[in-house]
Write a protein that holds these residues in place. Sequence first.
Motif, PDB file in Angstrom:
ATOM      1  N   THR A 209       0.838  -1.184   0.000  1.00  0.00           N
ATOM      2  CA  THR A 209       0.000   0.000   0.000  1.00  0.00           C
ATOM      3  C   THR A 209       0.875   1.238   0.000  1.00  0.00           C
ATOM      4  O   THR A 209       1.857   1.314   0.740  1.00  0.00           O
TER       5      THR A 209
ATOM      6  N   ASN B  99      -2.210  -2.254  11.978  1.00  0.00           N
ATOM      7  CA  ASN B  99      -2.578  -0.985  11.332  1.00  0.00           C
ATOM      8  C   ASN B  99      -1.390  -0.043  11.221  1.00  0.00           C
ATOM      9  O   ASN B  99      -1.492   1.145  11.531  1.00  0.00           O
TER      10      ASN B  99
ATOM     11  N   ARG C  74       4.571   0.854  -0.286  1.00  0.00           N
ATOM     12  CA  ARG C  74       5.277   0.182   0.809  1.00  0.00           C
ATOM     13  C   ARG C  74       4.874  -1.285   0.879  1.00  0.00           C
ATOM     14  O   ARG C  74       3.755  -1.659   0.530  1.00  0.00           O
TER      15      ARG C  74
ATOM     16  N   ILE D 183       4.197  -3.914   3.732  1.00  0.00           N
ATOM     17  CA  ILE D 183       3.966  -4.000   5.170  1.00  0.00           C
ATOM     18  C   ILE D 183       3.781  -5.465   5.544  1.00  0.00           C
ATOM     19  O   ILE D 183       2.881  -6.144   5.038  1.00  0.00           O
TER      20      ILE D 183
ATOM     21  N   ASP E  14       0.821   7.102   7.668  1.00  0.00           N
ATOM     22  CA  ASP E  14       0.112   8.076   6.832  1.00  0.00           C
ATOM     23  C   ASP E  14      -0.662   9.115   7.631  1.00  0.00           C
ATOM     24  O   ASP E  14      -1.367   9.942   7.051  1.00  0.00           O
TER      25      ASP E  14
ATOM     26  N   ALA F 251      -0.013   1.222   8.640  1.00  0.00           N
ATOM     27  CA  ALA F 251      -0.234   2.282   7.654  1.00  0.00           C
ATOM     28  C   ALA F 251      -0.912   3.498   8.266  1.00  0.00           C
ATOM     29  O   ALA F 251      -0.669   4.628   7.838  1.00  0.00           O
TER      30      ALA F 251
END
Length: 365
Positions: free
Chosen positions: A154, A188, A157, A159, A194, A190
Motif C-alpha cells: 500500500t 494498522n 510500501r 507491510i 500516513d 499504515a
Amino acid sequence: MKPFQMGQSQIREQSVEAMRKRRSIGLAAVVVVLGAAVFFGYREWRAPNGSPREEMLALMPSDASAVFFVDLGGLRQAPIIAQIYVWAPKPQAESDYAQFVKDTGFDFERDVERIAIAVEKRGQDYKLFAILDGNFDRQKISAYALNDGSITRTGGREIFSVPVSGTTRKISFAFLKNGRIALNNDSNLALFLDAKRGSEDVAEWRARFERLAGSAVFAVVRQDAAIGAALSAQAPGGYRSPQLSALLDQLQWITLAGKPENDRLRIVAEGECTAEATARQLADVLNGVVILAEGGLNDARTRRELDPAMREAYRELLKSADVSKLDRGETKSVRLIFEITPNLLEAARASAKDSSPARPARPRL
C-alpha cells in the motif's frame, strides 16, 4: 569641432549605457543573492537538518502520550553504560528469539543503533509505534516474516504482519529504507505512517526534543492521566506523598533524560506547568525530600542496619542532587538533576548478590 563634439557625446552616451548595464548587473546580483538567502533560510527554518535522530523523531505521531528515544550506538561507547549492563539482570533468551537471530542474522543488542518509540492511548488500549535504525539484512528478515506472516502493498510500501507466538496479537513492520524499520504492535501500521500531524502539536513536541538534543536517552511524557497517583500507588506505604502526587498531576509535560559523562550517568528530570505556585510548591517539596533523605542516612539506626558502602553511595547520590526552577514565559518548570556513579552501581550489585535466592528465578518477560 563638430567631430570632436560628436566624439565627446558618443563617449558620454557610452558611459551612461555602461553605468546602466553595471547597475542592472548589480541589481540582478543583489536579487540572486537575496533570493538564495531567502531560499536557503526557508529551508533551514522549515526542514530538519537531515540527521537520523531528527528524521526519526519527526515520524513520531503528534497525538502520542509519550515518546522514548535511545541512541544505542552512542551509549555502547560510554564506560558507565558498560557497568550498568554488567549490573543489570540478564533475561534468559527465549527459543523463538534465538531462532530469529539464527535465521535473520539480526540481534537487537548488537545491531540496533537508534530507536524511537511512541506510546499512543486509544480507548483503554495503548498502541506502540517504533522506528529502528540499524544493521538489517532486508532479504533475510523479509523471508523470515513470510514464514508465518503475510504481506500487503500500500502506498508504495510493503507491510509485513507477523503473529506473536502463543497469542492472537500481531506485529506489523515495514522497511522505510534498508537501514530503517517502522513497526507497531497491531496490524494498522499504515495508519501511523500516513497519519496527518497537527502543526501545533508537532511544534510542542519538537521544542522539547530540541531541548534534549544532547541526551543519548530520553523520555517525553505529555500529561493526559494521573501520573502522580499511579506513581504513588507503586511506592511503598512509608514513601507515599499525597502532596507530591497532587503536584505531579498538575504538570502538563514531564521529561527525563540521561547523558553519560565519563564514568557517571547524569539524569535530568523536568516537569512543566502553567502555574507559578505549582512550580514553587513542587520545588519546595523536592528540596524537602532531599533534606529528609540526607537526614535519614545520618540516623543512628540507619548507620547500624545499612551497609556502609550502600550508605555512602546514597550520600553521593543525594550530594549530586540539585533542584531548580525555570521560567519559560508561558510555562514554568522544575528541574531535578542527579548522578548515577560507579559506587552506586557497585553497591547495588553487591546488595542484589547478597539477597539473591539460591536458585535464581526465571524472569517473566
